[in-house]
Scaffold this active site. Structure first.
Site, PDB file in Angstrom:
ATOM      1  N   LEU A 121      -4.533   3.071   3.910  1.00 55.64           N
ATOM      2  CA  LEU A 121      -3.483   3.979   3.464  1.00 55.64           C
ATOM      3  C   LEU A 121      -2.674   3.334   2.342  1.00 55.64           C
ATOM      4  O   LEU A 121      -2.260   2.177   2.466  1.00 55.64           O
ATOM      5  CB  LEU A 121      -2.559   4.320   4.642  1.00 55.64           C
ATOM      6  CG  LEU A 121      -1.316   5.150   4.320  1.00 55.64           C
ATOM      7  CD1 LEU A 121      -1.709   6.534   3.853  1.00 55.64           C
ATOM      8  CD2 LEU A 121      -0.410   5.224   5.535  1.00 55.64           C
ATOM      9  N   HIS A 122      -2.486   4.066   1.266  1.00 52.22           N
ATOM     10  CA  HIS A 122      -1.650   3.563   0.181  1.00 52.22           C
ATOM     11  C   HIS A 122      -1.051   4.726  -0.598  1.00 52.22           C
ATOM     12  O   HIS A 122      -1.661   5.771  -0.747  1.00 52.22           O
ATOM     13  CB  HIS A 122      -2.396   2.614  -0.758  1.00 52.22           C
ATOM     14  CG  HIS A 122      -3.642   3.160  -1.371  1.00 52.22           C
ATOM     15  ND1 HIS A 122      -4.831   3.294  -0.684  1.00 52.22           N
ATOM     16  CD2 HIS A 122      -3.900   3.589  -2.632  1.00 52.22           C
ATOM     17  CE1 HIS A 122      -5.754   3.779  -1.488  1.00 52.22           C
ATOM     18  NE2 HIS A 122      -5.208   3.984  -2.687  1.00 52.22           N
TER      19      HIS A 122
END
Length: 136
Positions: free
Chosen positions: A96-97
Site C-alpha cells: 500500500l502506498h
C-alpha cells in the site's frame, strides 16, 4: 515481509530518500517522480491494499498523509497537489502506498497519464527531501 522493497526502505534496510518516518508510516521520494518532490507514503506494516490495512491504522495513516501533503505543498511552493492510490492494478510494488505529487497550474499533467522525470543526482533529490522535511 522479507522481499518487499517498500518494507526494506521503510525499515532502513535499503537506501531511500526518507522524508519522514515514525511508528505508523514511512515517506520517501519516488525515484521516478511525476514531478520533483513526488512523495510515497507507506504504512510500516506490510499490507498490499487499503482494504488490508487494519481499521485502527486507517486514521493514523491518513493523518500522516494529510500532514505530508501540506509539507509537500509548502516546502516546494506548489499551488496544490495530486494525492492518489492504486489497489493491485497499476501498483508497481505490492505494498500500500499513497502518491503525493506537487502540482502547479499548467504543469502538463492530464488525467491518468503520468509522465516521469528524473533528478539530476543524489544532491538534487536530497535537496527536495530537505525542503519537505523543513515543513514538518
Amino acid at each position: 515481509m522479507d522481499d518487499c522493497l517498500f518494507c526494506a526502505i521503510a525499515n532502513g534496510d535499503k537506501p531511500g530518500h526518507i522524508v519522514f518516518r515514525d511508528e505508523a508510516v514511512a515517506a520517501f521520494l519516488d525515484t521516478r517522480p511525476v514531478f520533483k518532490g513526488h512523495l510515497l507514503v507507506v504504512p510500516r506494516l506490510h499490507v498490499e491494499t487499503l482494504t488490508d490495512l487494519p481499521t485502527d491504522q486507517v486514521g493514523p495513516f491518513f493523518l500522516r498523509v494529510q500532514t505530508l501533503t501540506a509539507a509537500v505543498e509548502s516546502g516546494l511552493a506548489a499551488r496544490g497537489s495530486f494525492v492518489a492510490m492504486n489497489n493491485r492494478i497499476s501498483q508497481s510494488v505490492p505494498h500500500l502506498h499513497v502518491h503525493i505529487v506537487p502540482r502547479n497550474p499548467k504543469d502538463g499533467l492530464r488525467g491518468f497519464f503520468w509522465p516521469r522525470t528524473k533528478y539530476a543526482d543524489d544532491t538534487e533529490i536530497e535537496a527536495y527531501a530537505e525542503k519537505i522535511r523543513a515543513c514538518l
